[in-house]
Design a protein around this motif. Structure first.
Motif, PDB file in Angstrom:
ATOM      1  N   MET A   1       0.733  -1.239   0.090  1.00 61.30           N
ATOM      2  CA  MET A   1      -0.050  -0.160  -0.066  1.00 61.30           C
ATOM      3  C   MET A   1       0.766   1.281  -0.027  1.00 61.30           C
ATOM      4  SD  MET A   1      -3.048  -1.182  -0.583  1.00 61.30           S
ATOM      5  CE  MET A   1      -4.210   0.537  -0.286  1.00 61.30           C
ATOM      6  N   ALA A   2       1.965   1.438   0.687  1.00 68.47           N
ATOM      7  CA  ALA A   2       2.962   2.497   0.785  1.00 68.47           C
ATOM      8  C   ALA A   2       3.626   2.628  -0.601  1.00 68.47           C
ATOM      9  CB  ALA A   2       3.837   2.268   1.820  1.00 68.47           C
ATOM     10  N   LEU A   3       3.849   1.563  -1.462  1.00 68.20           N
ATOM     11  CA  LEU A   3       4.683   1.838  -2.404  1.00 68.20           C
ATOM     12  C   LEU A   3       3.932   1.685  -3.792  1.00 68.20           C
ATOM     13  CD1 LEU A   3       7.735  -0.547  -1.315  1.00 68.20           C
ATOM     14  CD2 LEU A   3       7.798   2.094  -1.373  1.00 68.20           C
ATOM     15  N   VAL A   4       2.729   0.995  -3.855  1.00 68.32           N
ATOM     16  CA  VAL A   4       2.192   0.609  -5.171  1.00 68.32           C
ATOM     17  C   VAL A   4       1.134   1.717  -5.468  1.00 68.32           C
ATOM     18  CG1 VAL A   4       1.059  -1.093  -6.613  1.00 68.32           C
ATOM     19  CG2 VAL A   4       2.966  -1.762  -4.927  1.00 68.32           C
ATOM     20  N   ASP A   5       1.226   2.404  -6.743  1.00 68.44           N
ATOM     21  CA  ASP A   5       0.099   2.871  -7.209  1.00 68.44           C
ATOM     22  C   ASP A   5      -0.428   2.663  -8.499  1.00 68.44           C
ATOM     23  OD1 ASP A   5       0.573   5.221  -5.434  1.00 68.44           O
ATOM     24  OD2 ASP A   5       2.185   6.095  -6.314  1.00 68.44           O
ATOM     25  N   ALA A   6      -1.766   3.182  -8.727  1.00 66.38           N
ATOM     26  CA  ALA A   6      -2.215   2.471 -10.036  1.00 66.38           C
ATOM     27  C   ALA A   6      -1.440   2.522 -11.184  1.00 66.38           C
ATOM     28  CB  ALA A   6      -3.377   3.414 -10.302  1.00 66.38           C
ATOM     29  N   GLY A   7      -1.193   1.340 -11.906  1.00 66.40           N
ATOM     30  CA  GLY A   7      -0.359   1.412 -12.974  1.00 66.40           C
ATOM     31  C   GLY A   7       0.918   0.697 -12.786  1.00 66.40           C
ATOM     32  N   ASP A   8       1.328   0.712 -11.601  1.00 69.28           N
ATOM     33  CA  ASP A   8       2.656   0.099 -11.063  1.00 69.28           C
ATOM     34  C   ASP A   8       2.550  -1.371 -11.356  1.00 69.28           C
ATOM     35  OD1 ASP A   8       3.644   2.545 -10.373  1.00 69.28           O
ATOM     36  OD2 ASP A   8       3.356   2.218  -8.328  1.00 69.28           O
ATOM     37  N   GLU A   9       3.831  -2.081 -11.636  1.00 67.40           N
ATOM     38  CA  GLU A   9       3.809  -3.441 -11.633  1.00 67.40           C
ATOM     39  C   GLU A   9       4.485  -4.220 -10.540  1.00 67.40           C
ATOM     40  OE1 GLU A   9       3.408  -3.786 -16.204  1.00 67.40           O
ATOM     41  OE2 GLU A   9       5.427  -4.486 -15.379  1.00 67.40           O
ATOM     42  N   VAL A  10       4.137  -5.294  -9.979  1.00 62.62           N
ATOM     43  CA  VAL A  10       4.890  -5.942  -8.817  1.00 62.62           C
ATOM     44  C   VAL A  10       4.840  -7.436  -9.369  1.00 62.62           C
ATOM     45  CG1 VAL A  10       4.649  -6.826  -6.584  1.00 62.62           C
ATOM     46  CG2 VAL A  10       3.618  -4.618  -7.030  1.00 62.62           C
ATOM     47  N   ILE A  11       6.305  -7.657  -9.466  1.00 58.85           N
ATOM     48  CA  ILE A  11       6.767  -8.909 -10.124  1.00 58.85           C
ATOM     49  C   ILE A  11       6.661  -9.820  -8.847  1.00 58.85           C
ATOM     50  CG2 ILE A  11       8.778 -10.321 -10.955  1.00 58.85           C
ATOM     51  CD1 ILE A  11       9.563  -7.882 -12.332  1.00 58.85           C
ATOM     52  N   ILE A  12       5.881 -11.184  -8.931  1.00 60.52           N
ATOM     53  CA  ILE A  12       5.908 -12.221  -8.087  1.00 60.52           C
ATOM     54  C   ILE A  12       5.789 -13.224  -8.478  1.00 60.52           C
ATOM     55  CG2 ILE A  12       3.762 -13.003  -6.513  1.00 60.52           C
ATOM     56  CD1 ILE A  12       2.208 -10.166  -6.961  1.00 60.52           C
ATOM     57  N   PRO A  13       6.843 -14.405  -7.898  1.00 61.12           N
ATOM     58  CA  PRO A  13       6.780 -15.671  -8.092  1.00 61.12           C
ATOM     59  C   PRO A  13       5.510 -16.350  -8.052  1.00 61.12           C
ATOM     60  CG  PRO A  13       7.790 -15.146  -5.947  1.00 61.12           C
ATOM     61  CD  PRO A  13       7.408 -13.925  -6.373  1.00 61.12           C
ATOM     62  N   ASP A  14       5.408 -17.634  -8.892  1.00 58.19           N
ATOM     63  CA  ASP A  14       4.075 -18.151  -9.061  1.00 58.19           C
ATOM     64  C   ASP A  14       4.188 -19.767  -8.989  1.00 58.19           C
ATOM     65  OD1 ASP A  14       1.219 -18.339  -9.410  1.00 58.19           O
ATOM     66  OD2 ASP A  14       1.552 -18.630 -11.225  1.00 58.19           O
ATOM     67  N   PRO A  15       3.891 -20.412  -8.308  1.00 67.64           N
ATOM     68  CA  PRO A  15       2.840 -20.079  -7.230  1.00 67.64           C
ATOM     69  C   PRO A  15       3.393 -19.576  -6.100  1.00 67.64           C
ATOM     70  CG  PRO A  15       3.542 -22.348  -7.077  1.00 67.64           C
ATOM     71  CD  PRO A  15       4.411 -21.897  -8.356  1.00 67.64           C
ATOM     72  N   ALA A  16       2.576 -18.632  -5.410  1.00 62.72           N
ATOM     73  CA  ALA A  16       2.946 -17.767  -4.054  1.00 62.72           C
ATOM     74  C   ALA A  16       1.712 -17.826  -3.143  1.00 62.72           C
ATOM     75  CB  ALA A  16       3.307 -16.506  -4.870  1.00 62.72           C
ATOM     76  N   PHE A  17       2.131 -17.099  -2.132  1.00 62.94           N
ATOM     77  CA  PHE A  17       0.892 -16.823  -1.066  1.00 62.94           C
ATOM     78  C   PHE A  17       0.151 -15.860  -1.822  1.00 62.94           C
ATOM     79  CE2 PHE A  17       0.170 -14.003   2.721  1.00 62.94           C
ATOM     80  CZ  PHE A  17      -0.664 -14.996   3.289  1.00 62.94           C
ATOM     81  N   PRO A  18      -0.990 -16.152  -1.886  1.00 62.67           N
ATOM     82  CA  PRO A  18      -1.975 -15.337  -2.610  1.00 62.67           C
ATOM     83  C   PRO A  18      -2.191 -13.912  -2.370  1.00 62.67           C
ATOM     84  CG  PRO A  18      -3.312 -17.501  -1.951  1.00 62.67           C
ATOM     85  CD  PRO A  18      -1.909 -17.302  -1.152  1.00 62.67           C
ATOM     86  N   SER A  19      -1.962 -13.477  -1.084  1.00 70.06           N
ATOM     87  CA  SER A  19      -1.975 -12.270  -0.697  1.00 70.06           C
ATOM     88  C   SER A  19      -1.160 -11.131  -1.511  1.00 70.06           C
ATOM     89  CB  SER A  19      -1.705 -12.080   0.688  1.00 70.06           C
ATOM     90  OG  SER A  19      -2.978 -12.621   1.532  1.00 70.06           O
ATOM     91  N   TYR A  20      -0.012 -11.824  -1.868  1.00 64.35           N
ATOM     92  CA  TYR A  20       0.838 -10.686  -2.694  1.00 64.35           C
ATOM     93  C   TYR A  20       0.070 -10.099  -3.943  1.00 64.35           C
ATOM     94  CZ  TYR A  20       4.723 -13.466  -0.612  1.00 64.35           C
ATOM     95  OH  TYR A  20       5.402 -14.334   0.372  1.00 64.35           O
ATOM     96  N   ALA A  21      -0.447 -11.118  -4.794  1.00 62.01           N
ATOM     97  CA  ALA A  21      -1.300 -10.727  -5.853  1.00 62.01           C
ATOM     98  C   ALA A  21      -2.541  -9.801  -5.433  1.00 62.01           C
ATOM     99  CB  ALA A  21      -1.549 -11.715  -6.914  1.00 62.01           C
ATOM    100  N   THR A  22      -3.165 -10.349  -4.384  1.00 62.67           N
ATOM    101  CA  THR A  22      -4.566  -9.515  -4.278  1.00 62.67           C
ATOM    102  C   THR A  22      -4.378  -8.185  -3.340  1.00 62.67           C
ATOM    103  OG1 THR A  22      -4.653 -10.835  -1.891  1.00 62.67           O
ATOM    104  CG2 THR A  22      -5.779 -11.722  -3.728  1.00 62.67           C
ATOM    105  N   ILE A  23      -3.178  -8.148  -3.010  1.00 64.16           N
ATOM    106  CA  ILE A  23      -2.940  -6.801  -2.201  1.00 64.16           C
ATOM    107  C   ILE A  23      -2.737  -5.696  -3.382  1.00 64.16           C
ATOM    108  CG2 ILE A  23      -1.625  -5.357  -0.552  1.00 64.16           C
ATOM    109  CD1 ILE A  23      -1.691  -7.838   1.129  1.00 64.16           C
TER     110      ILE A  23
END
Length: 171
Positions: free
Chosen positions: A7-29
């Protein structure tokens, strides 16, 4: 810490790289914050090893945050020293990209040694390290954890924590 960091770092349009499979909260947050989860596959036929080439391909000018989780939830895969060094090299010329290193399972490595991206050259000052005692000491329902992070980011996380859990704002 996951929620506060994203929430502190990510704004609309920003991308977050996440390994997959992963803890689901990374993508949902990430999606809740208006960001776009960019998934880097961890493949069973590779022992769920972190694919540095797939990571490099996922990096874009819109990348704002990289989530690393080693040992991984749910695969148990541990990032190799070579993979961590490669990620650090790929991020060397991207000072605008933060790393959230979820190390909550770091004391549950049964083969090999746990390593942190924060120990790589140039990474300490932009890594948010998440850890705790909930998993290690079978206290998962208690959600006891902590973060080690650069001082410049602390005020944003403190403001979120204060307002979300206690509704007491610091003027």
């Amino acid at each position: 810490i996951l929620y506060y960091t994203i929430m502190a770092l990510v704004d609309a349009g920003d991308e977050v790289i996440i390994p997959d499979p992963a803890f689901p909260s990374y993508a949902t947050i990430t999606a809740y914050a208006g960001g776009t989860p960019v998934l880097v596959p961890l493949r069973a036929d590779d022992g769920f090893a972190f694919d540095v080439d797939a990571f490099a391909a996922a990096l874009s000018p819109r990348t704002r945050l990289v989530v690393l989780n080693s040992p991984s939830n749910p695969t148990g895969g541990v990032m190799s020293a070579e993979a961590l060094a490669a990620v650090a090299r790929l991020l060397a010329d991207r000072p605008d990209v933060w790393v959230l290193s979820d190390e909550i399972y770091s004391r549950m490595v049964y083969d090999g040694v746990h390593r942190s991206i924060a120990a790589e050259p140039g990474m300490l000052e932009r890594t948010i390290l998440l850890d705790g005692c909930s998993k290690t000491y079978a206290m998962t329902g208690w959600r006891l954890g902590y973060a080690a992070l650069p001082p410049a980011l602390a005020p944003a996380l403190i403001d979120l924590q204060s307002n979300i859990t206690s509704c007491a704002a610091d003027a």
